[in-house]
Design a protein around this motif. Structure first.
Motif, PDB file in Angstrom:
ATOM      1  N   ASP A  95       9.040  15.654   0.081  1.00 42.14           N
ATOM      2  CA  ASP A  95       8.815  16.362  -1.176  1.00 42.14           C
ATOM      3  C   ASP A  95       8.335  17.768  -0.854  1.00 42.14           C
ATOM      4  O   ASP A  95       7.181  17.982  -0.445  1.00 42.14           O
ATOM      5  N   ALA A  96       9.223  18.758  -1.038  1.00 45.31           N
ATOM      6  CA  ALA A  96       8.885  20.140  -0.701  1.00 45.31           C
ATOM      7  C   ALA A  96       7.815  20.700  -1.621  1.00 45.31           C
ATOM      8  O   ALA A  96       7.009  21.540  -1.209  1.00 45.31           O
ATOM      9  N   ALA A  97       7.780  20.239  -2.864  1.00 42.76           N
ATOM     10  CA  ALA A  97       6.818  20.787  -3.828  1.00 42.76           C
ATOM     11  C   ALA A  97       5.381  20.457  -3.431  1.00 42.76           C
ATOM     12  O   ALA A  97       4.489  21.301  -3.471  1.00 42.76           O
ATOM     13  N   SER A  98       5.151  19.203  -3.045  1.00 42.99           N
ATOM     14  CA  SER A  98       3.793  18.782  -2.690  1.00 42.99           C
ATOM     15  C   SER A  98       3.525  18.853  -1.202  1.00 42.99           C
ATOM     16  O   SER A  98       2.379  18.717  -0.765  1.00 42.99           O
ATOM     17  N   GLY A  99       4.584  19.032  -0.389  1.00 52.01           N
ATOM     18  CA  GLY A  99       4.402  19.067   1.056  1.00 52.01           C
ATOM     19  C   GLY A  99       4.005  17.726   1.629  1.00 52.01           C
ATOM     20  O   GLY A  99       3.225  17.655   2.582  1.00 52.01           O
ATOM     21  N   THR A 100       4.542  16.652   1.063  1.00 56.18           N
ATOM     22  CA  THR A 100       4.196  15.311   1.516  1.00 56.18           C
ATOM     23  C   THR A 100       5.448  14.454   1.632  1.00 56.18           C
ATOM     24  O   THR A 100       6.530  14.830   1.164  1.00 56.18           O
ATOM     25  N   PHE A 101       5.296  13.282   2.236  1.00 52.91           N
ATOM     26  CA  PHE A 101       6.340  12.256   2.255  1.00 52.91           C
ATOM     27  C   PHE A 101       5.669  10.903   2.054  1.00 52.91           C
ATOM     28  O   PHE A 101       4.488  10.710   2.373  1.00 52.91           O
ATOM     29  N   GLY A 102       6.419   9.971   1.493  1.00 55.97           N
ATOM     30  CA  GLY A 102       5.859   8.671   1.143  1.00 55.97           C
ATOM     31  C   GLY A 102       5.901   7.682   2.290  1.00 55.97           C
ATOM     32  O   GLY A 102       6.855   7.665   3.086  1.00 55.97           O
ATOM     33  N   VAL A 103       4.875   6.868   2.372  1.00 57.23           N
ATOM     34  CA  VAL A 103       4.797   5.792   3.358  1.00 57.23           C
ATOM     35  C   VAL A 103       4.331   4.531   2.640  1.00 57.23           C
ATOM     36  O   VAL A 103       3.440   4.581   1.791  1.00 57.23           O
ATOM     37  N   ARG A 104       4.937   3.423   2.985  1.00 58.49           N
ATOM     38  CA  ARG A 104       4.557   2.131   2.409  1.00 58.49           C
ATOM     39  C   ARG A 104       4.095   1.210   3.533  1.00 58.49           C
ATOM     40  O   ARG A 104       4.695   1.167   4.612  1.00 58.49           O
ATOM     41  N   LEU A 105       3.023   0.465   3.263  1.00 59.31           N
ATOM     42  CA  LEU A 105       2.485  -0.472   4.235  1.00 59.31           C
ATOM     43  C   LEU A 105       2.404  -1.872   3.631  1.00 59.31           C
ATOM     44  O   LEU A 105       2.276  -2.021   2.412  1.00 59.31           O
ATOM     45  N   TYR A 139      -9.220  -3.443   6.553  1.00 62.09           N
ATOM     46  CA  TYR A 139      -8.155  -4.419   6.744  1.00 62.09           C
ATOM     47  C   TYR A 139      -6.989  -3.781   7.485  1.00 62.09           C
ATOM     48  O   TYR A 139      -6.678  -2.598   7.290  1.00 62.09           O
ATOM     49  N   ASN A 140      -6.339  -4.578   8.321  1.00 60.37           N
ATOM     50  CA  ASN A 140      -5.166  -4.120   9.061  1.00 60.37           C
ATOM     51  C   ASN A 140      -3.931  -4.139   8.173  1.00 60.37           C
ATOM     52  O   ASN A 140      -3.738  -5.075   7.391  1.00 60.37           O
ATOM     53  N   ALA A 141      -3.103  -3.125   8.324  1.00 60.86           N
ATOM     54  CA  ALA A 141      -1.829  -3.052   7.599  1.00 60.86           C
ATOM     55  C   ALA A 141      -0.762  -2.512   8.540  1.00 60.86           C
ATOM     56  O   ALA A 141      -1.073  -1.872   9.553  1.00 60.86           O
ATOM     57  N   ILE A 142       0.481  -2.787   8.216  1.00 64.36           N
ATOM     58  CA  ILE A 142       1.615  -2.372   9.048  1.00 64.36           C
ATOM     59  C   ILE A 142       2.567  -1.538   8.199  1.00 64.36           C
ATOM     60  O   ILE A 142       2.882  -1.907   7.063  1.00 64.36           O
ATOM     61  N   VAL A 143       3.035  -0.432   8.755  1.00 65.10           N
ATOM     62  CA  VAL A 143       3.974   0.447   8.055  1.00 65.10           C
ATOM     63  C   VAL A 143       5.325  -0.255   7.948  1.00 65.10           C
ATOM     64  O   VAL A 143       5.877  -0.737   8.942  1.00 65.10           O
ATOM     65  N   THR A 144       5.858  -0.338   6.741  1.00 63.12           N
ATOM     66  CA  THR A 144       7.164  -0.967   6.511  1.00 63.12           C
ATOM     67  C   THR A 144       8.235   0.031   6.069  1.00 63.12           C
ATOM     68  O   THR A 144       9.418  -0.217   6.265  1.00 63.12           O
ATOM     69  N   VAL A 145       7.816   1.145   5.448  1.00 59.23           N
ATOM     70  CA  VAL A 145       8.776   2.143   4.965  1.00 59.23           C
ATOM     71  C   VAL A 145       8.219   3.528   5.238  1.00 59.23           C
ATOM     72  O   VAL A 145       7.042   3.792   4.957  1.00 59.23           O
ATOM     73  N   VAL A 146       9.056   4.401   5.789  1.00 60.56           N
ATOM     74  CA  VAL A 146       8.744   5.828   5.921  1.00 60.56           C
ATOM     75  C   VAL A 146       9.885   6.596   5.267  1.00 60.56           C
ATOM     76  O   VAL A 146      11.039   6.487   5.690  1.00 60.56           O
ATOM     77  N   ASP A 147       9.578   7.333   4.212  1.00 61.49           N
ATOM     78  CA  ASP A 147      10.618   8.043   3.475  1.00 61.49           C
ATOM     79  C   ASP A 147      11.335   9.051   4.368  1.00 61.49           C
ATOM     80  O   ASP A 147      10.700   9.761   5.161  1.00 61.49           O
ATOM     81  N   VAL A 155       0.860  -1.182   0.000  1.00 61.62           N
ATOM     82  CA  VAL A 155       0.000   0.000   0.000  1.00 61.62           C
ATOM     83  C   VAL A 155       0.901   1.239   0.000  1.00 61.62           C
ATOM     84  O   VAL A 155       1.753   1.387   0.876  1.00 61.62           O
ATOM     85  N   GLU A 156       0.719   2.086  -1.004  1.00 60.54           N
ATOM     86  CA  GLU A 156       1.503   3.315  -1.125  1.00 60.54           C
ATOM     87  C   GLU A 156       0.602   4.508  -0.828  1.00 60.54           C
ATOM     88  O   GLU A 156      -0.511   4.611  -1.344  1.00 60.54           O
ATOM     89  N   VAL A 157       1.101   5.440   0.019  1.00 54.47           N
ATOM     90  CA  VAL A 157       0.316   6.612   0.409  1.00 54.47           C
ATOM     91  C   VAL A 157       1.274   7.787   0.628  1.00 54.47           C
ATOM     92  O   VAL A 157       2.414   7.595   1.051  1.00 54.47           O
ATOM     93  N   PHE A 158       0.800   8.982   0.306  1.00 51.63           N
ATOM     94  CA  PHE A 158       1.558  10.206   0.557  1.00 51.63           C
ATOM     95  C   PHE A 158       0.894  10.954   1.705  1.00 51.63           C
ATOM     96  O   PHE A 158      -0.316  11.225   1.668  1.00 51.63           O
TER      97      PHE A 158
END
Length: 291
Positions: free
Chosen positions: A247-257, A235-243, A205-208
């Protein structure tokens, strides 16, 4: 009049006190993050091929089939490799040459021993004993050569087996067949994969996430994933990656579950919503919120 003024001041002070307490509680409790858009993807997608090129002999799976790791999915034409393996095995089990040289060596050793006894009794010349000793030494070297040739033949068996295995198509993952790119009879060259496989247990699962929430989501944090309709559900998910790079342009960072999918009921390639169970940033960073 004085009592009324005193009550008014008391009520005003109490209201101010309650306002301060509520503001402190609001600052101490981190604000919840609304559901964020996300995408459910396969854990990995594999363009499957063989280490060698050749004509495809057979394929045992088609699109949509579930495959397991190390399962045989097909083969290239391998008639020559099978014959080479049989020939190598025949050579590796042929120890007649070794036994023949060994028998000759034992005979020459006995002959050399008798010659030595005869020389000691002055019955034969010294040259005869030396010739028998030389013949025995030559036989010893011939035995070593025969043993080495037998070991090389056994190694040829391993090489032939490996060459035959390289013409077998095996699945490197547990997953499903997404696409069959070639069919039996077609030639597989260096650039053409045979099958496309996707691992969908677990799903990815990829989310910004807005940068304002950085530090409140950590590897190992829990979240609830809600696939869009017609799948639906929670459904339950677990965070596996936190960037670590934002990203300064969008004001976000990526998270993978990682989203477990043991029964393969959830498909990949679908949009979803995710709700994180956030950490208190004061607990994570050890800082005190501003007053």
């Amino acid at each position: 009049m004085k009592k009324h003024s005193r009550r008014l001041r008391l009520a005003t002070g109490l209201a101010a006190f309650l306002g301060i307490v509520c503001a402190s509680v609001a600052r101490a409790e981190p604000a919840a993050v609304p559901e964020l858009d996300c995408v459910i993807e396969p854990q990995q997608v594999v363009k499957l091929a063989t280490p060698v090129v050749g004509v495809i002999s057979r394929l045992d799976v088609d699109r949509g089939d579930v495959v397991r790791k190390n399962q045989v999915l097909g083969k290239l034409e391998d008639g020559l490799e099978e014959v080479a393996l049989k020939l190598a095995r025949a050579r590796a089990t042929n120890d007649f040459a070794t036994k023949a040289v060994q028998a000759r060596l034992e005979y020459l050793r006995r002959k050399n021993a008798r010659a030595g006894q005869l020389v000691a009794k002055a019955i034969v010349a010294q040259a005869t004993a030396e010739e028998a000793d030389a013949d025995a030494n030559v036989a010893e070297q011939q035995l070593k050569e025969a043993e080495l040739n037998l070991e090389i033949a056994r190694l040829e068996v391993h090489r032939s087996e490996e060459a035959l295995q390289q013409r077998t198509v095996r699945s490197p993952i547990d997953g499903v067949v997404v696409e069959r790119l070639l069919v039996p009879g077609e030639y597989r060259n260096e650039q053409s994969p045979i099958l496309t496989l996707a691992q969908i247990d677990p799903l990815r699962v990829e989310v910004f996430v807005p940068t304002s929430q950085y530090g409140r989501i950590q590897v190992g944090s829990n979240a609830r994933v809600h696939p869009q309709q017609p799948i639906g559900g929670s459904y339950n998910a677990i965070v596996t990656v936190v960037d670590q790079v934002l990203d300064a342009a969008s004001g976000t960072f990526g998270v993978r579950l990682a989203l477990p999918n043991p029964e393969l009921k959830l498909p990949a390639g679908i949009r979803c919503k995710v709700q994180f169970e956030l950490q208190d940033p004061t607990f994570i960073t050890g800082t005190v919120p501003p007053r």
